[in-house]
Design an enzyme around this catalytic site. Structure first.
Site, short mmCIF file in Angstrom:
data_model
loop_
_atom_site.label_atom_id
_atom_site.label_comp_id
_atom_site.label_asym_id
_atom_site.label_seq_id
_atom_site.Cartn_x
_atom_site.Cartn_y
_atom_site.Cartn_z
N GLU A 158 0.99 -0.88 0.21
CA GLU A 158 -0.05 0.16 -0.15
C GLU A 158 0.80 1.28 0.18
OE1 GLU A 158 -2.97 0.32 2.99
OE2 GLU A 158 -3.52 -2.70 2.46
N GLU A 264 -5.67 -11.24 -1.08
CA GLU A 264 -6.82 -10.49 0.06
C GLU A 264 -8.71 -10.33 -0.10
OE1 GLU A 264 -5.25 -7.49 2.42
OE2 GLU A 264 -2.86 -7.84 1.78
C1 XIL Z 1 -6.32 -6.50 8.23
C2 XIL Z 1 -6.39 -7.62 9.35
O1 XIL Z 1 -7.41 -8.51 8.54
C3 XIL Z 1 -7.41 -7.33 10.54
O2 XIL Z 1 -7.39 -8.33 12.08
C4 XIL Z 1 -6.62 -5.79 11.23
O3 XIL Z 1 -7.21 -5.32 12.32
C5 XIL Z 1 -6.25 -4.93 9.96
O4 XIL Z 1 -5.23 -6.00 9.01
N1 XIL Z 1 -5.48 -4.43 3.92
C6 XIL Z 1 -3.35 -5.37 4.53
C7 XIL Z 1 -4.41 -6.03 5.68
O5 XIL Z 1 -2.89 -6.14 3.67
O6 XIL Z 1 -3.31 -6.69 6.27
C8 XIL Z 1 -5.07 -6.05 6.44
O7 XIL Z 1 -6.01 -6.62 7.22
C9 XIL Z 1 -6.54 -5.61 5.61
C10 XIL Z 1 -5.88 -4.71 4.68
#
Ligand code: XIL
Length: 357
Positions: A158, A264
């Site tokens: 990101e 994701e």
């Molecule tokens: C999220 C997790 O799922 C949560 O449990 C945590 O509180 C915050 O992070 N982008 C990403 C992930 O790259 O690592 C994130 O995961 C969601 C957004």
């Protein structure tokens, strides 16, 4: 005679197609249905890998694992001289024990990272030298520890902005500009020359952000950054992105890299998309219309991903079931419901008809 041979060939072809369709329907889990296309992964929390039933579900359905939080910089390296390996080790051991692939997530991110990495105890930004020393030490230590089991790393997560771009104005960016992104890749590659190294981001299919990501990768690769692959996070919604945009984004990124992962995946039932951690988990009522949109979005998305199987090598769901989801169970985001039962969408994604593609 010719006619007989022709009809014989038609019958054989039909039988072959029918058997492929059948194989699809008899496939044990998603990973089996998608063998020959891409790996199917899941992000896990600590409960998922401690509960026998959830373990069985993971092993039946998936062949790639990502630690939802356990390997993030803030988890393993909360302060300069403190390392906390317990949870990350248990995810790594789970994968070793069960012969599952492990995606490392993530080495550098502006969230879930100890501030010590980039600022002093008074809150002043560190010098570039000090920041680089911290970053290098972090990357080398983590990558080395898991290099027997982690085959791919989200090296930088990101770094591109959503609004005024191109780069996200993080402390790390303020200290070193986009050079820190390049250095992260160089050091990860030095630490494990065999690992596939990803730039990972959300909203990576939205044309504006896609162009920024594309330009950044092109520039940094030209400057010598070993960026091998793009991770499109895929925190989508039942309303977007347009599947055509996903299609074009995959095509564009494949001009630069030979591997793309959806890292994701989830589909919210409300209008929000993306990776902002301040999301609303309110969800909406799951009416028949919402359910139909949800199913269509999943079906259309997987169709496009299958079309790009040469470059899309893994699709990872962000969480095992709606109960585990970071976007909240009321958003209805995954293929397994809050009771770990497959939804109709699961069967639609799994029992695709290869003949129709
Ligand atoms: C999220 C997790 O799922 C949560 O449990 C945590 O509180 C915050 O992070 N982008 C990403 C992930 O790259 O690592 C994130 O995961 C969601 C957004």
């Amino acid at each position: 005679m010719r006619k007989t041979v022709c009809s014989f060939l038609v019958v054989v072809a039909m039988a072959l197609c029918a058997s492929t369709v059948k194989a699809q329907q008899n496939a044990k889990g998603l990973k089996d249905a998608y063998a020959g296309y891409f790996d199917v992964g899941v992000a896990v929390n600590m409960r998922n890998i401690a509960d026998e039933q959830q373990i069985a579900l993971i092993k039946r359905e998936f062949n790639s694992i990502t630690a939802e939080n356990a390997m993030k910089p803030g988890s393993v390296h909360p302060s300069k001289d403190r390392w906390n390996w317990r949870e990350a080790d248990s995810v790594a051991d789970f994968c070793r024990r069960n012969g599952l692939k492990l995606r490392g997530h993530c080495l550098m991110w502006h969230n879930q990272i100890g501030r010590w990495m980039y600022q002093d105890s008074q809150g002043n930004l560190l010098s570039k030298e000090e920041f680089y020393q911290n970053m290098k030490e972090h990357i080398f230590t983590v990558v080395n520890r898991y290099k027997d089991v982690v085959y791919a790393w989200d090296v930088v997560n990101e770094a591109i902005s959503d609004g005024n771009g191109p780069y996200r104005n993080t402390p790390m960016y303020q200290i070193a500009g986009d050079e820190f992104i390049k250095m992260a890749f160089i050091w990860a590659h030095e630490a494990d020359p065999n690992a596939v190294l990803f730039y990972n981001d959300y909203n990576a299919a939205i044309p504006e952000k896609r162009n920024r990501i594309y330009n950044m990768i092109k520039k940094l690769k030209a400057e010598g950054a070993p960026i091998h692959a793009v991770g499109m996070q895929g925190h989508y919604s039942i309303y977007g992105p347009r599947i055509e945009d996903v299609d074009v984004a995959i095509q564009k990124y494949s001009e630069l890299v030979s591997t793309i992962h959806i890292t994701e995946l989830d589909l919210r039932a409300n209008q929000e998309m993306g990776g902002d951690l301040n999301l609303s988990t309110e969800g909406v009522q799951i009416t028949p219309e919402v359910k139909a949109r949800f199913e269509k979005q999943y079906v259309d998305l997987f169709k496009v991903l299958r079309k790009h199987k040469q470059v899309v090598r893994c699709v990872t769901f962000w969480n095992l079931s709606d109960k585990d989801s970071w976007v909240g169970e009321r958003n209805y985001p995954l293929l397994f419901d809050a009771k770990y039962q497959p939804k109709d969408a699961y069967h639609l994604v799994k029992n695709f008809n290869p003949k129709e593609e």
